[in-house]
Write an enzyme that holds these catalytic residues in place. Structure first.
Site, PDB file in Angstrom:
ATOM      1  NE  ARG A  63      12.680  -4.320  -3.963  1.00  0.00           N
ATOM      2  CZ  ARG A  63      11.741  -3.516  -4.031  1.00  0.00           C
ATOM      3  NH1 ARG A  63      10.634  -3.443  -4.916  1.00  0.00           N
ATOM      4  NH2 ARG A  63      12.212  -2.322  -3.346  1.00  0.00           N
ATOM      5  NE  ARG A 181       1.006   3.296  -5.071  1.00  0.00           N
ATOM      6  CZ  ARG A 181       1.094   4.267  -4.251  1.00  0.00           C
ATOM      7  NH1 ARG A 181       0.281   4.942  -3.848  1.00  0.00           N
ATOM      8  NH2 ARG A 181       2.083   4.040  -3.337  1.00  0.00           N
ATOM      9  CE  LYS A 182       4.750  -0.875  -1.336  1.00  0.00           C
ATOM     10  NZ  LYS A 182       5.760  -0.726  -0.974  1.00  0.00           N
ATOM     11  N   GLY A 451      13.742   5.110   6.791  1.00  0.00           N
ATOM     12  CA  GLY A 451      14.247   6.272   6.407  1.00  0.00           C
ATOM     13  C   GLY A 451      13.204   7.438   5.923  1.00  0.00           C
ATOM     14  CB  CYS A 456      10.705   0.337   2.929  1.00  0.00           C
ATOM     15  SG  CYS A 456       9.829   0.855   1.811  1.00  0.00           S
ATOM     16  N   GLY A 457      11.340  -0.077   6.288  1.00  0.00           N
ATOM     17  CA  GLY A 457      11.911  -0.897   7.393  1.00  0.00           C
ATOM     18  C   GLY A 457      10.890  -1.484   8.357  1.00  0.00           C
TER      19      GLY A 457
END
Length: 588
Positions: A63, A181-182, A451, A456-457
Site C-alpha cells: 500500500r 491502533r491505526k 467483505g 473497509c468498503g
C-alpha cells in the site's frame, strides 16, 4: 506491556523495520523463520508491505501513501510501471486480467502479487519519483485524507499547506509511529465535505466565527469517528474552533494524547472511537487545553448543511464524488473518471498518466471514492480529452450504479473477508446497468461492498450497503451478503439500517433490482434514493427488498466461501517462492 502485538512492536517497529525487511528481501522468502513469520508480517505493515492470505504464502500487497490523494507528474506512471513489471499473479482474475492497481478509500493505491525479493527494486522505482509506502499500514497514522482538489478548487479555508505540514511533521515523526491502533486524520477546507470528517479519528472541518464584527475562517474539531465491527461512531464535536495557524499543533496534541493514553491491552476496544467513548469530549478538550498554548474558542458555524459528498442530496447542489467535469479556481478544469470498484490495469494506469501529461499538468489526484482526477485541463484541451477512447471506458458520465460503487479487497487477498467483492461487484454493476432502469434525474445510487464487518468498503455509509457473510443454500455453504440502506455522510451523518441478512450472493442482484424499481415507482418528484429511504418505513423497504435469483446473472464464486487458495482457482497453490522469487509447489 499489554497484548501480543504490543510486545512485537516494543521489540522492533517503525523506521527500523525497513532495514530488516530489506535484509529478508535480499536473502529470500525462506530467510524468514517460519515460527516468526506472523511477527515479521505485523512489523512489515508499517512499511506498507502486507502478506496476503492463507494459501498465498510468499506473495505480498504493498500500500502506498500520498497525502490528500495528490500524485505529482510522473508518479502515476511509475506506479503503473511497477504494477506492469512486478504485480502479475499466478492466476488471471476473470474480470480484471493480470497486473493492475487498486485505488483505495483513503485516496491512495495498493499493488498485489508482489514477491518479497522485488521490494527493494520497487521501492527504488517509486521513491525516485517521491512515492512512499511508509506508515501506510499497521498501528500507524494512515494516509491523511482531504478534499482531492484542495488548492485548486473553491475552499472556505486553505487546507493544502496544513495537510502537507501534518504529513511532514506529525505523520513523518518516528516517535509517534507506534500507535495503539491505526489512526485516521482528515482536513477539509471545502463546502462539500470530501474528507468525510465524521468517520475519522480526528477531522478538521471548515467553519467560521464572528469576532469583533468580522468573519474569521478556520476549523471546527471533531474526534472519534470510525466504522467497523458493527459499532460505527460519528466523530463528535469538541466545541473547539481552531484558526488555520493552530491547526497542525491541534492535530499533534490529540495524536500525542492518544499515543500516550490509548488502550494498548484490548485491541477490540482501542480504536480512536472507543478512546473518545471512554474519556468523553469534555475531558479531551480539557486535556488539549493543557497541551496547547493558544486561547481556546468555542466551535464556529460549520458548513455541514452544504455537504454533498456522499451525503444523499441532489447532485445539483454540489459534487458527490468529483466524477465529471468541474471548474478549477484558476479557470482551468479537472476531469474525474469513474473506475469501477477502483481497479485499473497497469497499462491503463500508464495511459492515464500519458493523458494527464498531454492534456493537463501531469498531476493526477485520487478521491475517497476510488476514482482518479486529471487536473489542470485548459478549456481549449477539454473537448479533445473528452473525445479520447480511454474516457469511453472510464467515463466521467457513467451509469448511476457504476458511479456510486465502491468495494474493498475481499477474499481475493484479505484474510478477514468472508466474500469476494471486486469481481462480484463489477458483474453486479454491469447487470444492473443492463437490466434496471432508474429515473432520468437520478445519476447516482451509492452501493458500497465490504467483505466483512471491518467495513473497509464503507458499506455503513452507503445508500445500499453490502457486507460479506456466509449462509446455506440448498444444503450447501455459499457466500452471502447482509444488506442495509440509508447511510450517508452529510449534515447529519447516518449509518445504514439492515433490511436483509445472509442473502445468498446470487440473489443480491435481484434483491437490489426489486428495491430500486420500487424506489423508481414510489418516489416523489426529484427525491433521491436516500431521501426516499428516510421517507419510507423500514418495514416497507424490507418487504420491497425481496431476494431473487436474477436471469442472466452468473455469480463468479458463489460456493467458494474461502475454501480455495484463490476465489477463481481451485487448483493447488503455487506458493511459496524460492530464493529467486519463483513460485514453487506448496508441497515442496
Amino acid at each position: 506491556m499489554g497484548n501480543e502485538k504490543e510486545a512485537i512492536k516494543e521489540e522492533l517497529y517503525g523506521d527500523e523495520v525497513r532495514e530488516k525487511l530489506l535484509e529478508f528481501a535480499e536473502r529470500g522468502w525462506d530467510a524468514i523463520p517460519e515460527d516468526e513469520r506472523e511477527e515479521w508480517f505485523s512489523r512489515f505493515k508499517f512499511w506498507g508491505v502486507f502478506h496476503q492470505r492463507g494459501g498465498q504464502e510468499s506473495y505480498f500487497m504493498m500500500r502506498l501513501t500520498n497525502c490528500g490523494g495528490v500524485l505529482e507528474p510522473g508518479q502515476l506512471r511509475a506506479i503503473g510501471e511497477v504494477a506492469r513489471d512486478y504485480a502479475e499473479g499466478p492466476v488471471t482474475n476473470p474480470e480484471f486480467g493480470n497486473g493492475w492497481l487498486d485505488f483505495t478509500t483513503r485516496q491512495s493505491i495498493q499493488l498485489h502479487w508482489l514477491n518479497l525479493e522485488d521490494v527493494p527494486e520497487i521501492w527504488d522505482k517509486l521513491e525516485s519519483v517521491g512515492v512512499s509506502s511508509r506508515s501506510s499500514g499497521g498501528d500507524t497514522m494512515r494516509n491523511i485524507s482531504g478534499c482531492p482538489v484542495a488548492g485548486k478548487g473553491e475552499e472556505v479555508v486553505e487546507s493544502r499547506p496544513i495537510l502537507d505540514e501534518i504529513q511532514e511533521t506529525i505523520r513523518g515523526d518516528d516517535d509517534l509511529c507506534n500507535m495503539p491502533r491505526k489512526f485516521n486524520i482528515s482536513v477539509s477546507g471545502c463546502r462539500q465535505g470530501c474528507a468525510q470528517d465524521s468517520i475519522n479519528d480526528i477531522g478538521l472541518e471548515p467553519a467560521r466565527r464572528i469576532v469583533d464584527g468580522e468573519s474569521v475562517t478556520g476549523f471546527n474539531v471533531r474526534v472519534g469517528g470510525g466504522l467497523g465491527g458493527r459499532e460505527p461512531r460519528r466523530a463528535r464535536s469538541l466545541d473547539l474552533f481552531v484558526r488555520p495557524e493552530h491547526a497542525v499543533e491541534t492535530v499533534r496534541a490529540f495524536v500525542e494524547y492518544y499515543h500516550e493514553a490509548g488502550n494498548r491491552t484490548n485491541r477490540s476496544k482501542n480504536r480512536g472511537r472507543f478512546f473518545v467513548d471512554e474519556h468523553g469530549t469534555d475531558a479531551i478538550r480539557d486535556e488539549l487545553d493543557e497541551r496547547l498554548d493558544f486561547e481556546f474558542e468555542t466551535a464556529g458555524t460549520d458548513f455541514r448543511g452544504e455537504y454533498t459528498y456522499n451525503a444523499g442530496r441532489n447532485t445539483d447542489l454540489g459534487a458527490h464524488d468529483h466524477v465529471g467535469v468541474y471548474d478549477q479556481a484558476d479557470g482551468r478544469n479537472y476531469v474525474g473518471l469513474s473506475v469501477p470498484v477502483g481497479r485499473l490495469p497497469a497499462e491503463d494506469a500508464i495511459e492515464l498518466a500519458d493523458l494527464a501529461d498531454t492534456y493537463g499538468s501531469g498531476e493526477v489526484r485520487l478521491t475517497r471514492r476510488q476514482n482518479p482526477l486529471i487536473m489542470d485541463v485548459s478549456d481549449g484541451d477539454l473537448e479533445r480529452l473528452l473525445d479520447e477512447p480511454f474516457l469511453k471506458k472510464y467515463s466521467p458520465e457513467p451509469n448511476p450504479f457504476t458511479q456510486g460503487a465502491m468495494a474493498c479487497t475481499g477474499t481475493e487477498f484479505c484474510s478477514l473477508a468472508l466474500t469476494e467483492t471486486k469481481a462480484r461487484m463489477a458483474r453486479l454493476l454491469r447487470w444492473l446497468g443492463d437490466n434496471v432502469d432508474v429515473p432520468d434525474d437520478v445519476d447516482r445510487i451509492k452501493m458500497h461492498f465490504s467483505g466483512c464487518t471491518a467495513d473497509c468498503g464503507q458499506a455503513m455509509t452507503a445508500d445500499i450497503g453490502l457486507q460479506g457473510m456466509r449462509a446455506r443454500k440448498d444444503g450447501e455453504m455459499v457466500e452471502a451478503v447482509d444488506v442495509g440502506v440509508g447511510g450517508g455522510i452529510g449534515e447529519d451523518p447516518s449509518f445504514i439500517d439492515w433490511v436483509r441478512q445472509r442473502v445468498p450472493a446470487d440473489e443480491v442482484p435481484g434483491m437490489i433490482a426489486n428495491m430500486v424499481e420500487a424506489y423508481a415507482t414510489l418516489r416523489s418528484d426529484g427525491q433521491t434514493f436516500s431521501e426516499w429511504v428516510d421517507a419510507t418505513s423500514h418495514e416497507t423497504i424490507t418487504e420491497l427488498a425481496e431476494p431473487a435469483e436474477a436471469e442472466d446473472y452468473d455469480d463468479p464464486c458463489l460456493t467458494d466461501a474461502k475454501q480455495s487458495w484463490y476465489p477463481f482457482d481451485d487448483g493447488e497453490s503455487p506458493a511459496p517462492t524460492d530464493s529467486e522469487g519463483q513460485p514453487i509447489s506448496a508441497d515442496d
